[in-house]
Design a protein around this motif. Structure first.
Motif, PDB file in Angstrom:
ATOM      1  N   GLY A  55      19.073  -7.354  15.548  1.00  0.00           N
ATOM      2  CA  GLY A  55      20.266  -7.597  14.752  1.00  0.00           C
ATOM      3  C   GLY A  55      20.585  -6.405  13.854  1.00  0.00           C
ATOM      4  O   GLY A  55      21.738  -5.998  13.721  1.00  0.00           O
ATOM      5  N   LEU A  56      19.558  -5.827  13.238  1.00  0.00           N
ATOM      6  CA  LEU A  56      19.756  -4.634  12.401  1.00  0.00           C
ATOM      7  C   LEU A  56      20.227  -3.452  13.242  1.00  0.00           C
ATOM      8  O   LEU A  56      21.053  -2.646  12.801  1.00  0.00           O
ATOM      9  CB  LEU A  56      18.459  -4.285  11.675  1.00  0.00           C
ATOM     10  CG  LEU A  56      18.034  -5.235  10.550  1.00  0.00           C
ATOM     11  CD1 LEU A  56      16.667  -4.842  10.011  1.00  0.00           C
ATOM     12  CD2 LEU A  56      19.070  -5.238   9.429  1.00  0.00           C
ATOM     13  N   ALA A  57      19.709  -3.341  14.462  1.00  0.00           N
ATOM     14  CA  ALA A  57      20.164  -2.277  15.347  1.00  0.00           C
ATOM     15  C   ALA A  57      21.648  -2.448  15.676  1.00  0.00           C
ATOM     16  O   ALA A  57      22.402  -1.472  15.747  1.00  0.00           O
ATOM     17  CB  ALA A  57      19.339  -2.264  16.637  1.00  0.00           C
ATOM     18  N   GLY A  58      22.092  -3.685  15.858  1.00  0.00           N
ATOM     19  CA  GLY A  58      23.509  -3.938  16.086  1.00  0.00           C
ATOM     20  C   GLY A  58      24.351  -3.536  14.891  1.00  0.00           C
ATOM     21  O   GLY A  58      25.462  -3.010  15.047  1.00  0.00           O
ATOM     22  N   LEU A  59      23.830  -3.760  13.699  1.00  0.00           N
ATOM     23  CA  LEU A  59      24.514  -3.328  12.476  1.00  0.00           C
ATOM     24  C   LEU A  59      24.683  -1.809  12.469  1.00  0.00           C
ATOM     25  O   LEU A  59      25.767  -1.286  12.161  1.00  0.00           O
ATOM     26  CB  LEU A  59      23.704  -3.782  11.260  1.00  0.00           C
ATOM     27  CG  LEU A  59      24.173  -3.304   9.887  1.00  0.00           C
ATOM     28  CD1 LEU A  59      25.537  -3.876   9.559  1.00  0.00           C
ATOM     29  CD2 LEU A  59      23.155  -3.700   8.811  1.00  0.00           C
ATOM     30  N   GLY A  60      23.627  -1.083  12.825  1.00  0.00           N
ATOM     31  CA  GLY A  60      23.717   0.369  12.887  1.00  0.00           C
ATOM     32  C   GLY A  60      24.616   0.839  14.013  1.00  0.00           C
ATOM     33  O   GLY A  60      25.373   1.806  13.857  1.00  0.00           O
TER      34      GLY A  60
END
Length: 549
Positions: free
Chosen positions: A137-142
């Motif tokens: 999910g954090l990778a999607g944010l980035g």
């Protein structure tokens, strides 16, 4: 620090008279193009980051069996390894674009690359599937920051033919990332293990971060002077996208007419209505609604939506058709798919060269939409025994429908927007692009299961013990014809399998007609919006000329 004049802030780009466009632009020092080496470094860093994101989107699913075996994860948390990235990406793309216009595109791009690198490293070392879901999910944010800010940086650094070439490379690299993502991930899983799929992403983004200081020293970018981050608007939009994407993701599991899915969609409508009301009252909104009043920009934003329905659905589901109906092995299906993806490698640069030689960019975009319509219709030539030579041209034409617009549409769309709003506009464009891909793939999957259920239900009575048509249809839609055929007795399995193959082939043709109609409707809407914008621009120019006289 740059300043901006009131006319550029309030007057839509399409209504500004052409002769007065320079005077109406923000009163700021123009973005200074860096020297050749720094310009190349900027382009290389952006393209490397852009390459990683779609490669991750298309390639992560290949690692799921290994992740499941290693972490002993259940089906739902395992699916969210992919879904968490997609949902976060869709939720935050527009927000990052607006933030970039305020804090600076290079700074926002660097923040997104850093988040992606750290999240990918966390994914590689995650001890259980829940931590992996959070990291994805954090990778999607980035990734949302990389796509929004990357295209905005290119629109700032490059101008004229150089900009066309840069965006052509942008589209080409993104297409290559989508196309080879499964192959690269499969090789890594087989050779080094699933953790290296994410480890490779971390290494690549680490290289991007090394280039950021040099990029920041060489790029002077416009900003929305005095603006503040629109926290309420951003939160409402994230909630709306979270509800929408979760509804799409869960639709195939809960049922599209279930109370849960309908409730999520109803919540999306309410959240978007409140978002629009809030944005109208904000001095510095996350999404300036005047951007959407620019019908030329809006028309160009719909081109990737057509590509999502006409091309991305085939990229996702045609391999299953080839293995289930055509009898190809996985490797053989992959080779056939090269015919669909090859134009995505070639056509973006071809389009840029044609534009540099005087071919109208709008004409190429119209050609891309026409290719999607004609290509999807021609793909109905597929049948269980068709020779590849027969369907090679339809596959190439469909791929050209994606390739001709990839990259070109981004540059053309951002040219219709004031420079200080380029980040916001890029965020909106990519939100539509990625959001429509999720919608198109989910809708196709649901319609395939529904259509198969109808066709199988009309003839399944002739096979004793075949079971519930809906369950059989779900197995067939997933490509597991062997398991579906085992539902009947041994002497009937051959005829039953032939029946299922025929049902799948018929359903596939039906959906291709639907996709062609969707692309045709979007084609008509794009043309109508563009003409409306051209009429408004002409009226504005005439009014300005009369006033000056």
């Amino acid at each position: 620090m740059s300043t901006e004049t009131e006319p550029a802030e309030t007057q839509p780009a399409e209504t500004r008279p052409a002769a007065q466009a320079p005077a109406q632009a923000p009163a700021q020092a123009p973005a200074q193009a860096p020297g050749g080496a720094r310009q190349t470094l900027t382009l290389a860093a952006v393209l490397l980051a852009v390459f990683v994101v779609p490669m991750s989107i298309s390639g992560t699913a290949v690692a799921l069996p290994g992740i499941g075996a290693d972490t002993r994860a259940g089906l739902v948390p395992l699916q969210w390894v992919v879904n968490a990235f997609n949902v976060a990406f869709a939720c935050f793309t527009l927000a990052w674009g607006s933030i970039a216009d305020i804090v600076g595109r290079v700074r926002a791009f660097a923040a997104g690359a850093a988040v992606y690198a750290v999240a990918s490293l966390g994914s590689a070392i995650a001890g259980n599937v829940l931590l992996l879901d959070v990291a994805r999910g954090l990778a999607g944010l980035g990734g949302a920051a990389i796509f929004s800010c990357g295209s905005a940086i290119l629109s700032t650094v490059f101008t004229g033919p150089a900009r066309a070439k840069a965006f052509a490379l942008f589209g080409t690299v993104a297409g290559i990332g989508v196309a080879i993502g499964p192959s690269v991930s499969g090789a890594l899983v087989q050779g080094l293990g699933w953790r290296w799929v994410f480890g490779l992403h971390a290494v690549a983004l680490g290289l991007v971060l090394l280039a950021v200081p040099a990029i920041a020293r060489s790029v002077t970018e416009p900003r929305r002077t005095g603006a503040r981050i629109d926290v309420p608007g951003s939160a409402l939009f994230v909630v709306a996208m979270l509800l929408l994407t979760t509804g799409i993701v869960q639709g195939s599991q809960w049922g599209w007419a279930s109370a849960g899915v309908l409730g999520l969609f109803a919540g999306t409508v309410v959240a978007l209505a409140v978002f629009a009301a809030v944005e109208k009252r904000r001095a510095h909104p996350m999404l300036d609604l005047s951007v959407l009043a620019n019908t030329r920009f809006l028309a160009l934003c719909l081109v990737p939506v057509a590509a999502s329905f006409g091309f991305v659905t085939m990229l996702t589901y045609l391999p299953t058709y080839l293995t289930s109906v055509g009898g190809y092995s996985s490797g053989g299906a992959g080779l056939v798919m090269v015919l669909l993806t090859l134009p995505v490698f070639i056509c973006p640069m071809l389009a840029a060269k044609l534009v540099s030689r005087g071919v109208p960019a709008l004409g190429l975009l119209y050609a891309s939409l026409a290719c999607l319509v004609v290509g999807d219709l021609a793909l109905t030539l597929f049948s269980p025994d068709v020779a590849i030579a027969v369907v090679a041209l339809p596959m190439l034409v469909t791929g050209a429908g994606m390739g001709l617009s990839a990259g070109l549409v981004d540059g053309q769309a951002l040219e219709n927007i004031a420079p200080e709003k380029a980040g916001m506009a890029a965020g909106f464009l990519n939100t539509l692009r990625l959001g429509s891909e999720a919608v198109a793939v989910a809708v196709y999957g649901s319609m395939l299961a529904t259509t198969l259920g109808s066709k199988i239900g009309s003839g399944i009575d002739g096979f004793a013990g075949a079971g519930d048509p809906a369950q059989v249809a779900n197995q067939v839609a997933g490509g597991d014809l062997a398991a579906a055929a085992e539902r009947v007795g041994g002497d009937q399995r051959g005829p039953f399998r032939d029946f299922l193959v025929g049902a799948y082939d018929s359903a596939f043709d039906t959906l291709l007609y639907v996709l062609a109609v969707v692309c045709l409707v979007l084609f008509v809407v794009v043309v109508a919006l563009w003409r409306r914008g051209r009429t408004a621009a002409a009226a504005g120019a005439a009014a300005a000329a009369a006033q000056n006289a």
